[in-house]
Design an enzyme around this catalytic site. Structure first.
Site, PDB file in Angstrom:
ATOM      1  N   LYS A   1      -7.842  28.364  20.316  1.00 23.20           N
ATOM      2  CA  LYS A   1      -6.601  27.573  20.403  1.00 23.20           C
ATOM      3  C   LYS A   1      -6.663  26.623  21.591  1.00 23.20           C
ATOM      4  O   LYS A   1      -6.399  25.426  21.463  1.00 23.20           O
ATOM      5  CB  LYS A   1      -5.397  28.514  20.550  1.00 23.20           C
ATOM      6  CG  LYS A   1      -4.101  27.825  20.948  1.00 23.20           C
ATOM      7  CD  LYS A   1      -2.960  28.798  21.089  1.00 23.20           C
ATOM      8  CE  LYS A   1      -2.655  29.180  22.512  1.00 23.20           C
ATOM      9  NZ  LYS A   1      -1.836  28.186  23.245  1.00 23.20           N
ATOM     10  N   ASN A   2      -7.030  27.162  22.762  1.00 29.77           N
ATOM     11  CA  ASN A   2      -6.983  26.368  23.986  1.00 29.77           C
ATOM     12  C   ASN A   2      -8.116  25.343  24.081  1.00 29.77           C
ATOM     13  O   ASN A   2      -8.077  24.476  24.960  1.00 29.77           O
ATOM     14  CB  ASN A   2      -6.991  27.282  25.214  1.00 29.77           C
ATOM     15  CG  ASN A   2      -5.688  28.053  25.353  1.00 29.77           C
ATOM     16  OD1 ASN A   2      -4.664  27.652  24.810  1.00 29.77           O
ATOM     17  ND2 ASN A   2      -5.719  29.179  26.055  1.00 29.77           N
TER      18      ASN A   2
ATOM     19  N   CYS B   1       5.551  28.413  26.456  1.00 28.69           N
ATOM     20  CA  CYS B   1       5.971  29.761  26.862  1.00 28.69           C
ATOM     21  C   CYS B   1       6.681  29.742  28.214  1.00 28.69           C
ATOM     22  O   CYS B   1       6.243  29.055  29.137  1.00 28.69           O
ATOM     23  CB  CYS B   1       4.753  30.687  26.973  1.00 28.69           C
ATOM     24  SG  CYS B   1       4.204  31.334  25.399  1.00 28.69           S
TER      25      CYS B   1
ATOM     26  N   ARG C   1       4.843  25.369  35.337  1.00 26.66           N
ATOM     27  CA  ARG C   1       3.496  24.797  35.220  1.00 26.66           C
ATOM     28  C   ARG C   1       3.662  23.300  35.435  1.00 26.66           C
ATOM     29  O   ARG C   1       3.789  22.534  34.492  1.00 26.66           O
ATOM     30  CB  ARG C   1       2.900  25.133  33.855  1.00 26.66           C
ATOM     31  CG  ARG C   1       2.624  26.622  33.753  1.00 26.66           C
ATOM     32  CD  ARG C   1       1.854  26.978  32.526  1.00 26.66           C
ATOM     33  NE  ARG C   1       2.724  27.176  31.393  1.00 26.66           N
ATOM     34  CZ  ARG C   1       2.303  27.582  30.201  1.00 26.66           C
ATOM     35  NH1 ARG C   1       1.025  27.820  30.009  1.00 26.66           N
ATOM     36  NH2 ARG C   1       3.142  27.758  29.206  1.00 26.66           N
TER      37      ARG C   1
ATOM     38  N   ASP D   1      -4.257  35.242  30.518  1.00 20.36           N
ATOM     39  CA  ASP D   1      -3.846  35.362  29.102  1.00 20.36           C
ATOM     40  C   ASP D   1      -4.202  36.716  28.487  1.00 20.36           C
ATOM     41  O   ASP D   1      -3.793  37.012  27.366  1.00 20.36           O
ATOM     42  CB  ASP D   1      -4.474  34.245  28.261  1.00 20.36           C
ATOM     43  CG  ASP D   1      -3.701  32.934  28.369  1.00 20.36           C
ATOM     44  OD1 ASP D   1      -2.635  32.937  29.007  1.00 20.36           O
ATOM     45  OD2 ASP D   1      -4.156  31.921  27.817  1.00 20.36           O
TER      46      ASP D   1
ATOM     47  N   ARG E   1       1.946  31.567  17.304  1.00 16.59           N
ATOM     48  CA  ARG E   1       1.491  30.392  18.040  1.00 16.59           C
ATOM     49  C   ARG E   1       0.012  30.479  18.391  1.00 16.59           C
ATOM     50  O   ARG E   1      -0.638  29.449  18.589  1.00 16.59           O
ATOM     51  CB  ARG E   1       2.287  30.226  19.346  1.00 16.59           C
ATOM     52  CG  ARG E   1       3.690  29.670  19.175  1.00 16.59           C
ATOM     53  CD  ARG E   1       4.293  29.311  20.516  1.00 16.59           C
ATOM     54  NE  ARG E   1       3.334  28.615  21.337  1.00 16.59           N
ATOM     55  CZ  ARG E   1       3.019  28.947  22.584  1.00 16.59           C
ATOM     56  NH1 ARG E   1       3.573  29.982  23.163  1.00 16.59           N
ATOM     57  NH2 ARG E   1       2.129  28.251  23.263  1.00 16.59           N
TER      58      ARG E   1
END
Length: 421
Positions: free
Chosen positions: A24-25, A118, A123, A306, A398
């Protein structure tokens, strides 16, 4: 937004083979990078999850054409016309801010609202903005919007106060079309940044040093389309490995780059898990109770934030007292209150959690508050006595592709209950 729930029967030993999806990232910045290229870029191994579907909407909102079948995505940016991103789309996910760098490099201007995602802590965008200004970008911030414009980008030497993944990616994407040389110092070192460098170089960019703290970029006039396969999702792989240990199972996790999750492998071994690495697959076996240990999250190549919630869930049933220190996000303990509802003994003091292991967790009603907290509660439910109802699985959607199917194949008993409005 769906408000579906999982109903999970605990104490099922997981056994078999599970294949990790694409990252995903890594996929999100790769999708943003296609804005820089002329023609159609093809990305394979892209996971079909909600964050990716939201990023597709961001690209379409800009006028790009996107085709997504199975796990292959074709993005045609030749029809890009728009330079303002819909505020509702920005609120859905933080990674939408990754279009800042490529849009300025390609289009000279862009307007976005401050992004969402999230709620695990602040951030800030300050490192992104600082870097772009050094490249010659004019930035105006008002009414929650960021407006950026530049007649010409010029290479610069940029030092990040903290190694930010998103800022590193944004500046890389802006600098590839800037005039002259850009040097990013104190850059983030994550594997997803190396993957972005690989795609940019396939497109004709001149980037080197990704994966270290110093990245060199020689600006080029234009980039062409390319084909690229996304790296495996290291967070998903780590989640499967922790699940195997929590259920005293025997699971082979395929499509893994073991080097990307070496801190997780080391910690699981330290607690007593038997882990064998064979190329791009990892076999995880565990019998008896896991041993308590201390974990501290750090920027890559340290223990990933994570995977902290999932590992903390494992420590709730470990033998002895463990300490988890969270150094990345200040609100990364939102899963603790829900785990306590399941019988866990956890005390939080600031950014530190003290976990006194109990032999068992008890199934109950719990709610996911964010993506990784949802994953932690999912794992806790697999290991708990009796049944658990896990609410708000839209958070899990997600970041995890085909989660139910993958875990049913391993022997988990769960069902998704679709909640109708």
């Amino acid at each position: 937004m769906t408000m579906d729930r999982y109903v999970i029967t605990g104490k099922q030993r997981l056994q078999g083979v599970v294949k990790t999806s694409g990252s995903k990232n890594a996929s999100l910045p790769l999708m943003a990078a296609t804005i820089l290229a002329e023609g159609q870029t093809v990305l394979t191994g892209v996971p079909r999850i909600n964050d990716i579907l939201n990023m597709i909407e961001v690209l379409k909102n800009l006028g790009c054409k996107v085709k997504f079948e199975r796990n292959e995505m074709t993005i045609d940016t030749s029809t890009l016309v728009e330079n303002t991103i819909d505020e509702e789309l920005m609120r859905k996910m933080r990674a939408s801010n990754l279009i800042l760098g490529p849009m300025i490099a390609k289009n000279g201007r862009v307007k976005i609202s401050r992004p969402g995602g999230c709620a695990i802590g602040t951030r800030p965008m300050d490192q992104h903005i600082k870097g772009l200004k050094l490249l010659g970008v004019t930035i105006k911030e008002k009414h929650g919007y960021i407006e950026a414009s530049a007649d010409k980008l010029r290479g610069a030497e940029i030092y990040f106060d903290v190694p930010s993944v998103g800022a590193t990616e944004n500046i890389m994407m802006a600098a590839v079309l800037a005039e002259g040389t850009t040097i990013i110092r104190n850059a983030a070192k994550e594997p997803e940044i190396v993957d972005l460098q690989n795609l940019l170089n396939k497109m004709g960019a001149k980037v080197r040093g990704a994966g270290t703290h110093v990245i060199h970029i020689e600006g080029v006039k234009s980039l062409h389309s390319a084909e690229h396969t996304v790296i495996p999702d290291r967070i998903e792989a780590g989640t499967h490995m922790i699940a195997a240990v929590m259920t005293e199972g025997d699971v082979v996790v395929e499509n893994v780059v073991p080097e990307h999750i070496s801190p997780v492998i080391a910690k699981l071994r330290q607690g007593g898990a038997d882990i064998k690495i064979d190329g791009d697959s990892v076999r995880v076996k565990h019998q008896g109770r896991f041993k308590s240990l201390d974990v501290k999250t750090l920027a890559y190549p340290g223990f990933p934030t994570d995977l902290q919630p999932q590992f903390l869930a494992l420590l709730t049933i470990a033998e002895g007292t463990s300490i988890v220190s969270e150094t990345i996000f200040e609100n990364r303990f939102q899963h603790v209150a829900e785990l306590v509802r399941m019988g866990a003994n956890i005390t939080v003091e600031g950014r530190t959690a003290i976990i006194r292991g109990a032999p068992n967790l008890e199934g109950t009603f719990v709610e996911a508050t964010d993506l990784r907290a949802g994953a932690a509660l999912f794992l806790a439910a697999l290991a708990a006595e009796e049944g658990t109802v896990l609410e708000r699985v839209d958070h899990i959607d997600r970041g995890y592709e085909n989660l139910e199917e993958k875990y049913r194949t391993l022997g988990a008993k769960l069902q998704r209950v679709v909640k109708r409005d």
